[in-house]
Design an enzyme around this catalytic site. Structure first.
Site, PDB file in Angstrom:
ATOM      1  N   ALA A  65       0.660  -1.040  -0.064  1.00 57.99           N
ATOM      2  CA  ALA A  65      -0.302   0.247  -0.017  1.00 57.99           C
ATOM      3  C   ALA A  65       0.616   0.828  -0.103  1.00 57.99           C
ATOM      4  O   ALA A  65       1.863   1.217   0.935  1.00 57.99           O
ATOM      5  CB  ALA A  65      -0.831  -0.246   0.933  1.00 57.99           C
ATOM      6  N   HIS A  66       0.490   2.408  -1.373  1.00 58.06           N
ATOM      7  CA  HIS A  66       1.094   3.006  -1.032  1.00 58.06           C
ATOM      8  C   HIS A  66       0.488   4.575  -1.776  1.00 58.06           C
ATOM      9  O   HIS A  66      -1.110   4.155  -2.541  1.00 58.06           O
ATOM     10  CB  HIS A  66       2.712   3.372  -1.760  1.00 58.06           C
TER      11      HIS A  66
END
Length: 145
Positions: A65-66
């Site tokens: 996740a980013h």
């Protein structure tokens, strides 16, 4: 490189969460607490899923996740969450492991993505990652890389 950013304080194990949004929020908490990111970064990650789909689920049950650095990333960092029971992202995609990465700029952001991608490309390490059950074993696995 991963071992430089992922410390025991950024590692969490949890039986389950109710939603994928809650999983992202929980996974990002260590980075929020140590001021690597602000709350806008977490909101941007969640919004990215609504806008772009499950683009950061790179392997079965593993997500990276980013969001873009300008969306609230204050410095370089990484956190890890492993769920005992998978949480389902859109299109019923199960995820048990979430790495959250934050880069202070585009170059650092890309380096962190590349470092995790290299790690994930080793199928032996990935299999061990899926079976890790505590911080000590995870840190040992990462140090091998």
């Amino acid at each position: 490189m991963i071992a430089n950013y992922l410390t025991a304080h950024q590692i969490q194990f949890c039986p389950s969460v109710a939603t994928w949004q809650a999983a992202i929020q929980l996974a990002a908490q260590p980075l929020l607490q140590n001021q690597t990111i602000n709350s806008q970064y977490i909101d941007a990650i969640i919004q990215n899923v609504y806008t772009n789909g499950n683009y950061f689920i790179l392997l079965p049950e593993i997500a990276m996740a980013h969001a873009r650095p300008e969306n609230g990333s204050l410095k370089n960092g990484m956190s890890f969450l492993k769920l005992t029971q998978a949480v389902f992202f859109p299109r019923q995609t199960p995820v048990k492991i979430i790495f959250v990465i934050a880069g202070e700029n585009n170059a650092a952001h890309l380096q962190l993505i590349e470092a995790l991608a290299d790690f994930f490309s080793n199928s032996t390490l990935t299999e061990q990652l899926l079976s890790v059950s505590n911080k000590k074993d995870l840190l040992h696995l990462i140090e091998q890389f």
